[in-house]
Design an enzyme around this catalytic site. Structure first.
Site, PDB file in Angstrom:
ATOM      1  N   ALA A 156      52.133   2.054 -18.603  1.00  0.00           N
ATOM      2  CA  ALA A 156      51.920   3.105 -19.605  1.00  0.00           C
ATOM      3  C   ALA A 156      52.937   4.222 -19.358  1.00  0.00           C
ATOM      4  O   ALA A 156      53.410   4.403 -18.241  1.00  0.00           O
ATOM      5  CB  ALA A 156      50.506   3.653 -19.472  1.00  0.00           C
ATOM      6  N   GLY A 168      50.092  -0.987 -16.862  1.00  0.00           N
ATOM      7  CA  GLY A 168      49.895  -1.505 -18.219  1.00  0.00           C
ATOM      8  C   GLY A 168      50.858  -2.642 -18.530  1.00  0.00           C
ATOM      9  O   GLY A 168      50.565  -3.497 -19.374  1.00  0.00           O
ATOM     10  N   GLU A 224      49.212  -5.633 -17.216  1.00  0.00           N
ATOM     11  CA  GLU A 224      48.040  -5.898 -18.065  1.00  0.00           C
ATOM     12  C   GLU A 224      48.471  -6.542 -19.387  1.00  0.00           C
ATOM     13  O   GLU A 224      47.800  -7.441 -19.902  1.00  0.00           O
ATOM     14  CB  GLU A 224      47.271  -4.593 -18.310  1.00  0.00           C
ATOM     15  CG  GLU A 224      46.600  -4.094 -17.040  1.00  0.00           C
ATOM     16  CD  GLU A 224      45.927  -2.755 -17.202  1.00  0.00           C
ATOM     17  OE1 GLU A 224      46.652  -1.792 -17.531  1.00  0.00           O
ATOM     18  OE2 GLU A 224      44.710  -2.659 -17.020  1.00  0.00           O
ATOM     19  N   GLU A 250      48.073   1.819 -10.633  1.00  0.00           N
ATOM     20  CA  GLU A 250      47.385   2.967 -11.256  1.00  0.00           C
ATOM     21  C   GLU A 250      46.659   3.832 -10.232  1.00  0.00           C
ATOM     22  O   GLU A 250      46.570   5.052 -10.378  1.00  0.00           O
ATOM     23  CB  GLU A 250      46.374   2.475 -12.305  1.00  0.00           C
ATOM     24  CG  GLU A 250      46.999   1.995 -13.599  1.00  0.00           C
ATOM     25  CD  GLU A 250      47.395   0.523 -13.579  1.00  0.00           C
ATOM     26  OE1 GLU A 250      47.539  -0.044 -12.470  1.00  0.00           O
ATOM     27  OE2 GLU A 250      47.563  -0.058 -14.667  1.00  0.00           O
TER      28      GLU A 250
HETATM   29  C1  LIG Z   1      40.062   9.049 -21.943  1.00  0.00           C
HETATM   30  C2  LIG Z   1      41.345   8.528 -22.401  1.00  0.00           C
HETATM   31  C3  LIG Z   1      41.249   7.060 -22.647  1.00  0.00           C
HETATM   32  C4  LIG Z   1      42.589   6.574 -22.973  1.00  0.00           C
HETATM   33  C5  LIG Z   1      42.600   5.101 -22.796  1.00  0.00           C
HETATM   34  C6  LIG Z   1      43.952   4.706 -22.431  1.00  0.00           C
HETATM   35  C7  LIG Z   1      43.903   3.329 -21.872  1.00  0.00           C
HETATM   36  C8  LIG Z   1      45.054   3.253 -20.944  1.00  0.00           C
HETATM   37  C9  LIG Z   1      45.154   1.930 -20.468  1.00  0.00           C
HETATM   38  C10 LIG Z   1      45.957   1.586 -19.490  1.00  0.00           C
HETATM   39  C11 LIG Z   1      46.605   2.525 -18.644  1.00  0.00           C
HETATM   40  C12 LIG Z   1      47.508   2.062 -17.803  1.00  0.00           C
HETATM   41  C13 LIG Z   1      48.004   3.016 -16.836  1.00  0.00           C
HETATM   42  C14 LIG Z   1      49.410   2.740 -16.366  1.00  0.00           C
HETATM   43  O1  LIG Z   1      50.066   1.806 -16.673  1.00  0.00           O
HETATM   44  S1  LIG Z   1      49.946   3.961 -15.386  1.00  0.00           S
HETATM   45  C15 LIG Z   1      51.597   3.493 -15.032  1.00  0.00           C
HETATM   46  C16 LIG Z   1      51.635   2.456 -14.014  1.00  0.00           C
HETATM   47  N1  LIG Z   1      52.985   2.262 -13.614  1.00  0.00           N
HETATM   48  C17 LIG Z   1      53.484   2.811 -12.528  1.00  0.00           C
HETATM   49  O2  LIG Z   1      52.823   3.471 -11.773  1.00  0.00           O
HETATM   50  C18 LIG Z   1      54.937   2.560 -12.274  1.00  0.00           C
HETATM   51  C19 LIG Z   1      55.615   3.840 -11.992  1.00  0.00           C
HETATM   52  N2  LIG Z   1      57.021   3.656 -11.788  1.00  0.00           N
HETATM   53  C20 LIG Z   1      57.537   3.178 -10.633  1.00  0.00           C
HETATM   54  O3  LIG Z   1      56.871   2.811  -9.710  1.00  0.00           O
HETATM   55  C21 LIG Z   1      59.022   3.144 -10.538  1.00  0.00           C
HETATM   56  O4  LIG Z   1      59.532   4.089 -11.436  1.00  0.00           O
HETATM   57  C22 LIG Z   1      59.628   1.763 -10.859  1.00  0.00           C
HETATM   58  C23 LIG Z   1      59.167   1.240 -12.197  1.00  0.00           C
HETATM   59  C24 LIG Z   1      59.277   0.778  -9.742  1.00  0.00           C
HETATM   60  C25 LIG Z   1      61.174   1.927 -10.912  1.00  0.00           C
HETATM   61  O5  LIG Z   1      61.621   2.514  -9.696  1.00  0.00           O
HETATM   62  P1  LIG Z   1      63.115   3.084  -9.568  1.00  0.00           P
HETATM   63  O6  LIG Z   1      64.061   2.081 -10.080  1.00  0.00           O
HETATM   64  O7  LIG Z   1      63.260   3.574  -8.176  1.00  0.00           O
HETATM   65  O8  LIG Z   1      63.213   4.306 -10.573  1.00  0.00           O
HETATM   66  P2  LIG Z   1      62.436   5.692 -10.568  1.00  0.00           P
HETATM   67  O9  LIG Z   1      61.141   5.585  -9.914  1.00  0.00           O
HETATM   68  O10 LIG Z   1      63.354   6.748 -10.093  1.00  0.00           O
HETATM   69  O11 LIG Z   1      62.154   5.880 -12.128  1.00  0.00           O
HETATM   70  C26 LIG Z   1      63.210   6.101 -13.043  1.00  0.00           C
HETATM   71  C27 LIG Z   1      62.734   7.075 -14.088  1.00  0.00           C
HETATM   72  O12 LIG Z   1      61.695   6.466 -14.844  1.00  0.00           O
HETATM   73  C28 LIG Z   1      60.547   7.284 -14.856  1.00  0.00           C
HETATM   74  N3  LIG Z   1      59.364   6.423 -14.918  1.00  0.00           N
HETATM   75  C29 LIG Z   1      59.098   5.375 -14.140  1.00  0.00           C
HETATM   76  N4  LIG Z   1      57.948   4.803 -14.508  1.00  0.00           N
HETATM   77  C30 LIG Z   1      57.478   5.518 -15.536  1.00  0.00           C
HETATM   78  C31 LIG Z   1      56.318   5.423 -16.358  1.00  0.00           C
HETATM   79  N5  LIG Z   1      55.416   4.450 -16.208  1.00  0.00           N
HETATM   80  N6  LIG Z   1      56.158   6.335 -17.326  1.00  0.00           N
HETATM   81  C32 LIG Z   1      57.061   7.319 -17.530  1.00  0.00           C
HETATM   82  N7  LIG Z   1      58.187   7.455 -16.787  1.00  0.00           N
HETATM   83  C33 LIG Z   1      58.385   6.566 -15.790  1.00  0.00           C
HETATM   84  C34 LIG Z   1      60.632   8.061 -13.545  1.00  0.00           C
HETATM   85  O13 LIG Z   1      59.860   9.212 -13.609  1.00  0.00           O
HETATM   86  C35 LIG Z   1      62.120   8.313 -13.453  1.00  0.00           C
HETATM   87  O14 LIG Z   1      62.438   9.387 -14.289  1.00  0.00           O
HETATM   88  P3  LIG Z   1      62.647  10.847 -13.686  1.00  0.00           P
HETATM   89  O15 LIG Z   1      63.617  10.717 -12.556  1.00  0.00           O
HETATM   90  O16 LIG Z   1      63.134  11.624 -14.833  1.00  0.00           O
HETATM   91  O17 LIG Z   1      61.324  11.322 -13.205  1.00  0.00           O
END
Ligand SMILES: CCCCCCCC/C=C\C=C\CC(=O)SCCNC(=O)CCNC(=O)[C@H](O)C(C)(C)COP(=O)(O)OP(=O)(O)OC[C@H]1O[C@@H](n2cnc3c(N)ncnc32)[C@H](O)[C@@H]1OP(=O)(O)O
Length: 718
Positions: free
Chosen positions: A61, A100, A103, A123
């Site tokens: 997400a 997500g 998922e 998550e």
């Molecule tokens: C009551 C309300 C009900 C609403 C219902 C909603 C139902 C919702 C259902 C599902 C929800 C799902 C939840 C999720 O999916 S939470 C997200 C889970 N994913 C993660 O935790 C992954 C996070 N990211 C990482 O671990 C890493 O970024 C990775 C993908 C492994 C890549 O690593 P790397 O190559 O080292 O790069 P960076 O970490 O530096 O990331 C690069 C930039 O990308 C941004 N980033 C990364 N992931 C996300 C993301 N998921 N969303 C937004 N942005 C993301 C990261 O911040 C870096 O940018 P910046 O340097 O500008 O911060």
């Protein structure tokens, strides 16, 4: 968005497009729904592949959307649309399938992964649970124990492990998209009855109750007050007790509770803070994007005590050639053996090649002559360090970066010993240096932007999170520690025991209370520093024994050191241990008697101090110093301080860091309590609210991302 194409005539390919990680933003979700409908409606299309642009399936997400009003199609019905499709849908997983993203893949009928891909449900690390069916589908697919482990730790699994667990159907070393297209063609027209995970029976096993009980016990023990791991167990439990649809309702209910929690906000703030610190800047305008690091191929470490050994291991594991110097032959041999052992254990644990041959050991400082970067890691003794910097300045080739691992001494004083002060920076590692992720990179007033950029880059190469900080006594981390420790000592003087203070801090979420940490790192370390600062006055009595420079001072730590109680290493400190080097802290009746006698000697009447006061005085004094550090321009922003405290000082991540925590409590509340305590203890400087917190509170406590606007530009540092 998502891009649609048709391959080989009959395979509809949906490509997620949202750089850098193809997170499931509203536009991406809308794109998936639209293109799925298109693929399902085109009669020529017999099967579908979902993949991500630029070799990344999906990072989950879009976390940035969590703070805003959620728009676009929700994730859960979108995944149901895919799973319910009558045409086979194959996920082509390259790079990452996280949260997500995984998922979404679990909603597909088949999953093909590239061998380098990583899959997981992280998550929990964001204070959430997998809220798009992950807690209901994964246990149905791979069983409860493996699902519980992945969901409660959030760890990423390799493609090979995912194959073994049954998460993916096939792993390829070639293009996962090509393999998925081929696979999609091969399964076109086949029945999908057995491929919809939501229709799988609930996991059953006679020992499920025991498994859940054990898992719950384990997460409660390790979570240190974080609620998400516990809630994850509850959500997985629903997969075995409820039918799928009801389980999904329970998952949503639990997700909603977490979603609005302070802990989720703190962890998501921390996620971005840890990434933001790499975009460093200094008060004089030097910046990460305009400063070029120098190439470093060969590094040297001077001093092979505990820190020097860990630093050598980190450098070698980063692929650098290392010259490790210890002037005494016997110590050099001991260090060589110890470093080899550390490298071997680390290589085994991380499954990487042994880096032993990267390090050359030498007794002479002359051996560092051709290094590109030298890290001095000798005792915390300014005179010794100065001598070494003078020597290095004469020995090293022009352009060598000279770094010190000091934990708080003046970088500029060291720089002034050299012919090129612009090449001197601090690289403050944390023990054990090859394990701890934090590196404080300290720039002095004369350090060049290039030197700072090089040290920051080196930290990254070593797998550290580097935070750039200005030069002052203790830099950021240890400077903030001083008022925190001071309060802990004062609490003992006023009637508390080390056990009570530690319990309060551990209940807050610290891995260890302040007195246990002090015993672990050695009471003599601080004693030496206080002696060098002229604060230790042996045999002083009366009022003057507890005042230094007009401010309240507690000599308790000095008195313990005078008794030879240095902590774990001597088997006695604030606690007692079985033997010197023992690890298990036990309350010490001797210490309690000593405190009583001390109070009586100084006319102090012990009182019962409640938990709230202990916590507030320790934490708010530390936070107040954090605001002063921001005001002084030593840290560029609150994120820098928070990352330092979480990674270097055991601050509970689910509380975001001290500065985030202050915002969560309310700056006006923190200010009011500081004012109160300062009124009660006017001789404690650390409790006098600094002007920045006053300014922020007077400006209606703006959100943390706006605090920088309120910091006056201090004097130029670079
Ligand atoms: C009551 C309300 C009900 C609403 C219902 C909603 C139902 C919702 C259902 C599902 C929800 C799902 C939840 C999720 O999916 S939470 C997200 C889970 N994913 C993660 O935790 C992954 C996070 N990211 C990482 O671990 C890493 O970024 C990775 C993908 C492994 C890549 O690593 P790397 O190559 O080292 O790069 P960076 O970490 O530096 O990331 C690069 C930039 O990308 C941004 N980033 C990364 N992931 C996300 C993301 N998921 N969303 C937004 N942005 C993301 C990261 O911040 C870096 O940018 P910046 O340097 O500008 O911060």
């Amino acid at each position: 968005m998502a891009f649609y194409s048709r391959v080989s005539g009959s395979v509809g390919v949906i490509t997620l497009q949202n750089p850098p990680v193809n997170a499931l933003s509203a536009a991406v979700r809308q794109g998936i729904v639209d293109t799925m409908h298109r693929a399902l409606s085109e009669p020529e299309v017999k099967s579908v592949v979902i993949c991500g642009q630029n070799g990344k399936f999906c990072g989950g997400a879009d976390i940035r959307e969590f703070g805003a009003n959620m728009r676009g199609p929700p994730l859960v019905p979108m995944i149901h649309l895919i799973e319910a499709a009558e045409k086979p849908v194959v996920a082509a997983i390259e790079g990452v399938a996280l949260g997500g993203g995984l998922e979404l893949a679990l909603g597909c009928h088949y999953r093909i992964a590239h061998s380098k891909a990583r899959l997981g449900l992280p998550e929990v690390t964001l204070g959430l649970l997998p809220g798009a069916g992950g807690t209901q589908r994964l246990p149905r697919l791979i069983g409860v124990p493996a699902a519980l482990e992945l969901i409660t730790t959030g760890r990423h699994a390799t493609a090979a492990e995912a194959l073994q667990l049954g998460i993916v159907d096939e792993v390829t070393d070639h293009s996962a998209v090509d393999a998925a297209v081929k696979f999609a063609q091969s399964v076109a027209g086949k029945s999908l009855d057995a491929r919809r995970i939501s229709t799988y029976p609930r996991p059953r096993s006679p020992d499920l109750a025991e498994i859940f009980e054990k898992a719950m016990k384990e997460v409660r023990r390790s979570a240190r007050g974080a609620i998400a791991p516990v809630t994850c167990v509850q959500a997985v439990h629903a997969s075995v007790t409820l039918p799928y649809a009801k389980g999904m309702e329970r998952e949503r209910e639990l997700f909603s509770t977490l979603f609005t929690s302070g802990q989720a906000h703190a962890l998501q703030y921390y996620f971005f803070a840890q990434r933001a610190v790499s975009r460093w800047s200094t008060p004089s305008g030097a910046r990460w994007d305009t400063s070029k690091p120098r190439p470093v191929h060969k590094a040297a470490v001077i001093g092979l005590g505990t820190m020097g050994r860990g630093i050598s291991v980190s450098l070698a594991q980063a692929g650098l050639s290392v010259v490790a110097v210890e002037t005494q032959e016997k110590q050099l041999l001991e260090a060589k053996q110890a470093v080899s052992g550390m490298l071997e254990r680390s290589a085994k644990r991380r499954g990487v090649p042994l880096a032993d041959d990267k390090i050359k050991y030498n007794c002479s400082v002359q051996a560092v002559a051709d290094a590109d970067l030298v890290i001095e890691a000798v005792f915390e003794d300014m005179a010794l360090k100065k001598t070494i910097f003078q020597q290095l300045s004469g020995i090293c080739k022009p352009g060598t970066l000279l770094c010190t691992n000091t934990s708080g001494l003046d970088i500029d004083e060291l720089a002034s010993q050299t012919q090129s002060p612009e090449l001197v920076v601090g690289m403050h590692f944390f023990a054990p240096a090859h394990v701890m992720k934090l590196l404080e990179v300290v720039y002095g007033p004369r350090s060049s932007p290039e030197a700072l950029a090089t040290a920051m880059e080196m930290g990254k190469k070593m797998g550290k999170v580097s935070v750039a900080v200005g030069n002052c006594r203790g830099f950021v981390g240890n400077r903030m520690l001083k008022p925190y420790l001071e309060q802990a000592f004062f609490l003992l003087e006023e009637g508390a025991t080390p056990e009570q203070v530690d319990q309060v801090l551990e209940e807050f979420g610290f891995a260890m209370g302040v007195f246990k940490v002090s015993d672990l790192s050695g009471l003599d370390v601080g004693w030496k520093v206080r002696k060098a600062d002229g604060l230790v006055v042996p045999g002083s009595t009366g009022k003057s024994a507890r005042i230094r420079g007009g401010s309240r001072y507690s000599p308790l730590g000095d008195l313990l050191c005078e008794q030879g109680r240095f902590g774990q290493k001597t088997g006695r400190g604030w606690y007692q241990y079985d033997k010197p080097g023992g690890r298990v802290a036990k309350p010490d009746p001797w210490l309690h008697g000593f405190l009583e006698e001390y109070r009586a000697r100084h006319g102090l009447v012990a009182r019962r101090i409640d938990h709230q006061e202990m916590l507030e005085r320790c934490l708010y004094a530390l936070i107040n110093e954090g605001f002063q550090i921001l005001q002084d321009g030593i840290a560029a922003g609150p994120e820098d301080i928070d990352v330092i405290y979480v990674l270097g000082y055991g601050w509970p991540r689910h509380r975001g860091g001290p500065m985030f925590y202050a915002g969560l409590v309310g700056l006006d509340k923190v200010l009011e309590r500081l004012e109160h305590y300062h009124q009660v203890y006017p001789d404690v400087l650390g409790l006098k609210p600094c002007s920045l917190i006053r300014k922020l509170a007077a400006s209606s406590s703006p959100p943390i991302h706006r605090w920088r606007e309120f910091i006056q530009k201090p004097r130029s540092q670079l």
